[in-house]
Design a protein around this motif. Structure first.
Motif, PDB file in Angstrom:
ATOM      1  N   ILE A  50       0.843  -1.191   0.000  1.00 48.55           N
ATOM      2  CA  ILE A  50       0.000   0.000   0.000  1.00 48.55           C
ATOM      3  C   ILE A  50       0.877   1.240   0.000  1.00 48.55           C
ATOM      4  O   ILE A  50       1.963   1.262   0.601  1.00 48.55           O
ATOM      5  N   SER A  51       0.408   2.267  -0.683  1.00 47.00           N
ATOM      6  CA  SER A  51       1.161   3.515  -0.782  1.00 47.00           C
ATOM      7  C   SER A  51       1.137   4.278   0.542  1.00 47.00           C
ATOM      8  O   SER A  51       0.391   3.932   1.461  1.00 47.00           O
ATOM      9  N   LYS A  52       1.915   5.325   0.614  1.00 44.68           N
ATOM     10  CA  LYS A  52       2.055   6.070   1.864  1.00 44.68           C
ATOM     11  C   LYS A  52       0.738   6.687   2.331  1.00 44.68           C
ATOM     12  O   LYS A  52       0.446   6.735   3.524  1.00 44.68           O
ATOM     13  N   SER A  53      -0.048   7.150   1.378  1.00 42.26           N
ATOM     14  CA  SER A  53      -1.322   7.780   1.739  1.00 42.26           C
ATOM     15  C   SER A  53      -2.465   6.779   1.779  1.00 42.26           C
ATOM     16  O   SER A  53      -3.552   7.097   2.264  1.00 42.26           O
ATOM     17  N   GLY A  54      -2.217   5.591   1.243  1.00 41.64           N
ATOM     18  CA  GLY A  54      -3.261   4.582   1.193  1.00 41.64           C
ATOM     19  C   GLY A  54      -4.114   4.633  -0.057  1.00 41.64           C
ATOM     20  O   GLY A  54      -5.077   3.869  -0.178  1.00 41.64           O
ATOM     21  N   ASP A  55      -3.747   5.491  -1.015  1.00 36.05           N
ATOM     22  CA  ASP A  55      -4.601   5.637  -2.186  1.00 36.05           C
ATOM     23  C   ASP A  55      -4.308   4.607  -3.274  1.00 36.05           C
ATOM     24  O   ASP A  55      -5.082   4.492  -4.233  1.00 36.05           O
ATOM     25  N   ARG A  56      -3.200   3.872  -3.146  1.00 35.86           N
ATOM     26  CA  ARG A  56      -2.865   2.846  -4.117  1.00 35.86           C
ATOM     27  C   ARG A  56      -2.538   1.550  -3.404  1.00 35.86           C
ATOM     28  O   ARG A  56      -1.888   1.550  -2.341  1.00 35.86           O
ATOM     29  N   THR A  57      -2.984   0.460  -3.977  1.00 40.05           N
ATOM     30  CA  THR A  57      -2.687  -0.862  -3.422  1.00 40.05           C
ATOM     31  C   THR A  57      -2.258  -1.795  -4.549  1.00 40.05           C
ATOM     32  O   THR A  57      -2.634  -1.600  -5.719  1.00 40.05           O
ATOM     33  N   ALA A 102      10.606   7.776  -3.493  1.00 37.07           N
ATOM     34  CA  ALA A 102       9.995   7.725  -4.817  1.00 37.07           C
ATOM     35  C   ALA A 102       8.514   8.036  -4.736  1.00 37.07           C
ATOM     36  O   ALA A 102       7.825   7.692  -3.773  1.00 37.07           O
ATOM     37  N   ARG A 103       8.028   8.708  -5.782  1.00 36.58           N
ATOM     38  CA  ARG A 103       6.598   8.968  -5.861  1.00 36.58           C
ATOM     39  C   ARG A 103       5.839   7.663  -6.064  1.00 36.58           C
ATOM     40  O   ARG A 103       6.385   6.698  -6.583  1.00 36.58           O
ATOM     41  N   THR A 104       4.577   7.670  -5.708  1.00 34.30           N
ATOM     42  CA  THR A 104       3.771   6.453  -5.769  1.00 34.30           C
ATOM     43  C   THR A 104       3.744   5.869  -7.171  1.00 34.30           C
ATOM     44  O   THR A 104       3.895   4.656  -7.350  1.00 34.30           O
ATOM     45  N   ASP A 105       3.569   6.699  -8.185  1.00 33.02           N
ATOM     46  CA  ASP A 105       3.466   6.163  -9.533  1.00 33.02           C
ATOM     47  C   ASP A 105       4.775   5.504  -9.964  1.00 33.02           C
ATOM     48  O   ASP A 105       4.761   4.451 -10.620  1.00 33.02           O
ATOM     49  N   ALA A 106       5.902   6.100  -9.591  1.00 35.45           N
ATOM     50  CA  ALA A 106       7.198   5.514  -9.942  1.00 35.45           C
ATOM     51  C   ALA A 106       7.446   4.229  -9.170  1.00 35.45           C
ATOM     52  O   ALA A 106       7.962   3.243  -9.697  1.00 35.45           O
TER      53      ALA A 106
END
Length: 132
Positions: A50-57, A102-106
């Motif tokens: 999961i991403s840092k903010s929780g918006d991506r898994t 790193a950014r979430t997308d990367a």
């Protein structure tokens, strides 16, 4: 940074468990969190992240639709809800934290979430046994 995993246990096939991973020693919102499992006699494999903010898994294919990863940044805790458990889900489940900038997308594009070597800190593991 310390990670404490909990919530494992013995469950019958078709049952559910919810694992928790509490992180201390660093602002929780600055780390990616992943769950890995290690079946007896096998290598540790990626389960979910999961991403840092929780918006991506992200999930490995064999748990999609059954497992859900989430996080509560106010409580410094990540969760892995596991439903419809099968005997092949048996193993030691480890949570891990990646402090990457790193950014979430990367991070997602490079599939860093699935690579054990990308994670900087690991918890002690919690045992999950699914009986048939």
């Amino acid at each position: 940074v310390q990670l404490q995993a909990s919530g494992g246990g013995l469950v019958q096939a078709g049952g559910s468990l919810r694992l928790s991973c509490t992180v201390s020693g660093r602002p929780f919102g600055t780390v990616y969190v992943g769950w890995f499992r290690q079946a007896p006699g096998k290598e540790r494999r990626f389960v979910a992240a999961i991403s840092k903010s929780g918006d991506r898994t992200w999930y490995t294919d064999d748990v999609k639709g059954r497992f859900t990863i989430s996080r509560d940044n106010a409580k410094n805790t990540a969760f892995l809800q596991m439903n419809t458990l099968q005997p092949e889900d048996t193993g030691v489940y480890y949570c891990a934290a990646d402090t990457s900038l790193a950014r979430t997308d990367a991070w997602g594009y490079s599939q860093s979430y699935s690579k054990k070597a990308k994670y900087d800190y690991w918890g002690q593991g919690t045992h999950v046994t699914v009986s048939s």
